[in-house]
Design an enzyme around this catalytic site. Structure first.
Site, PDB file in Angstrom:
ATOM      1  CD  GLU A  30      -0.955   1.056   3.513  1.00  0.00           C
ATOM      2  OE1 GLU A  30      -1.347   2.184   3.144  1.00  0.00           O
ATOM      3  OE2 GLU A  30      -1.107   0.633   4.673  1.00  0.00           O
ATOM      4  CE  LYS A 162      -3.976   3.987  14.641  1.00  0.00           C
ATOM      5  NZ  LYS A 162      -4.200   3.717  13.233  1.00  0.00           N
TER       6      LYS A 162
HETATM    7  N1  PSU Z   1      -3.690   2.199  10.445  1.00  0.00           N
HETATM    8  C1  PSU Z   1      -2.395   2.265  10.758  1.00  0.00           C
HETATM    9  N2  PSU Z   1      -1.530   2.810   9.850  1.00  0.00           N
HETATM   10  C2  PSU Z   1      -1.961   3.300   8.658  1.00  0.00           C
HETATM   11  C3  PSU Z   1      -3.341   3.204   8.342  1.00  0.00           C
HETATM   12  C4  PSU Z   1      -4.162   2.648   9.260  1.00  0.00           C
HETATM   13  O1  PSU Z   1      -2.002   1.849  11.830  1.00  0.00           O
HETATM   14  O2  PSU Z   1      -1.149   3.796   7.863  1.00  0.00           O
HETATM   15  C5  PSU Z   1      -3.814   3.694   7.020  1.00  0.00           C
HETATM   16  C6  PSU Z   1      -4.040   2.496   6.091  1.00  0.00           C
HETATM   17  O3  PSU Z   1      -3.722   2.881   4.766  1.00  0.00           O
HETATM   18  C7  PSU Z   1      -5.513   2.244   6.230  1.00  0.00           C
HETATM   19  C8  PSU Z   1      -6.065   3.637   6.404  1.00  0.00           C
HETATM   20  O4  PSU Z   1      -6.081   1.593   5.119  1.00  0.00           O
HETATM   21  O5  PSU Z   1      -5.096   4.310   7.180  1.00  0.00           O
HETATM   22  C9  PSU Z   1      -7.408   3.627   7.086  1.00  0.00           C
HETATM   23  O6  PSU Z   1      -7.919   4.914   7.089  1.00  0.00           O
HETATM   24  P1  PSU Z   1      -9.452   5.171   7.497  1.00  0.00           P
HETATM   25  O7  PSU Z   1      -9.527   4.823   8.954  1.00  0.00           O
HETATM   26  O8  PSU Z   1      -9.673   6.625   7.206  1.00  0.00           O
HETATM   27  O9  PSU Z   1     -10.273   4.265   6.627  1.00  0.00           O
END
Ligand code: PSU
Ligand code: MN
Length: 313
Positions: A30, A162
């Site tokens: 990613e 997390k």
């Molecule tokens: N969680 C992490 N590190 C990250 C992300 C999530 O610990 O870098 C990034 C990933 O790319 C994940 C995105 O797909 O954030 C999720 O964002 P949202 O919660 O806005 O969907």
């Protein structure tokens, strides 16, 4: 407006195009972690390290990103630099592709976005750090990653999610949607930079071959269409102390509330702030777990291709 009649949104690097034609093992990576997850210059270093880790383990890395009106599958060194230094990159999840492609913006793909591209490209295995999930406070803030895991049959290697998220709700969602949560050498769901000790995975599998066999049952024998989430714990020598992580995350979360930060901006703010509050410890641990996940994903991709070649699956 003019769209070329044969416009195909996916653009492969020559190396990945060849690798897929020759059925070599490929791992998708990613890029939101490059554009939004880590500061410069760590973002570029990490992206390169993840690619090298995949190669050292016998597979080819296909970093996914959106650039100049194409979903790029595999990018070269100078494109990687461009992505890491993009002044105002967008975060591309499922709903953002059309906007980013039509407006020709530069974007990092999230877990959901990368799963979409990988699946369309015929790449089964994908490595990331942590997945998005159900947020604790904003009731409707549920990451598109979960929707993608429910509906896109790819194998996603991660370190769980997390602790700031509502992890029980996140796992309930995955269960409801029929997504297997595989613990690699662990029976507990990893909590990103903290060793997870609270919540169970749905199955523990301890070697890449067992995971390939599991994937064969899930997709080929049973015809399931959901993803397989493979989780491994952060290396204990790089894990963050749970109370340190909790304090930093509570502080970040308070600021998010006070500043009225919402939607896609929540996760990047949280990651950046926790890194500051832990004096960079969380970032170092994030980087280590990303490389570790790239390594496991490559081993799984290699085992999968070997099984396919031997017609064992
Ligand atoms: N969680 C992490 N590190 C990250 C992300 C999530 O610990 O870098 C990034 C990933 O790319 C994940 C995105 O797909 O954030 C999720 O964002 P949202 O919660 O806005 O969907
Ligand atoms: Mn969200």
């Amino acid at each position: 407006m003019f769209i070329h009649p044969r416009y195909e949104p996916l653009k492969f690097s020559p190396e990945i195009s060849r690798a897929l034609a020759q059925k070599l093992p490929v791992v998708a990576l990613e890029s939101t972690v490059i554009t939004h997850g880590l500061p410069r210059p760590q973002n570029l270093n990490l992206a390169q390290d993840m690619e090298s880790t995949v190669r050292e383990n016998g597979a080819l890395p296909a970093t996914v990103a959106v650039m100049e009106g194409f979903v790029r599958v595999g990018i070269n060194q100078s494109e990687m630099e461009k992505l890491a230094h993009a002044p105002d990159p967008v975060k591309v999840s499922l709903r953002d592709f059309a906007a980013s492609l039509s407006q020709k913006t530069t974007g990092g793909t999230t877990v959901a976005g990368t799963m979409f591209a990988a699946h369309r490209a015929g790449i089964r295995v994908f490595a990331t750090g942590g997945i998005g999930g159900v947020h604790r406070e904003a009731r409707f803030d549920v990451s598109t990653d979960l929707k993608a895991l429910a509906s896109i049959p790819t194998l996603v290697v991660c370190a769980g999610a997390k602790r700031i998220l509502d992890l029980p709700a996140t796992l309930e969602y995955l269960e409801t949607m029929g997504v297997p949560v595989v613990g690699y050498q662990t029976n507990k769901f990893p909590e990103f930079y903290v060793t997870g000790r609270q919540l169970p995975v749905s199955v523990q599998l301890d070697d890449p071959l067992k995971i390939v066999e599991f994937a064969h049952y899930h997709w080929n024998v049973l015809g399931m269409n959901s993803a397989i989430l493979v989780c491994q714990q952060v290396d204990p020598s790089h894990a963050l102390d749970a109370s340190l992580a909790d304090d930093a995350e509570a502080q970040a979360s308070k600021e998010i509330r006070e500043k009225g930060i919402r939607g896609q901006a929540v996760t990047p703010y949280e990651l950046g702030r926790v890194a500051e509050l832990t004096n960079g410890k969380s970032m170092r641990s994030n980087i280590e777990l990303l490389k570790n996940n790239a390594s496991l994903a490559a081993k799984i991709a290699v085992a999968m291709q070997a099984a396919l070649r031997q017609k064992a699956i």
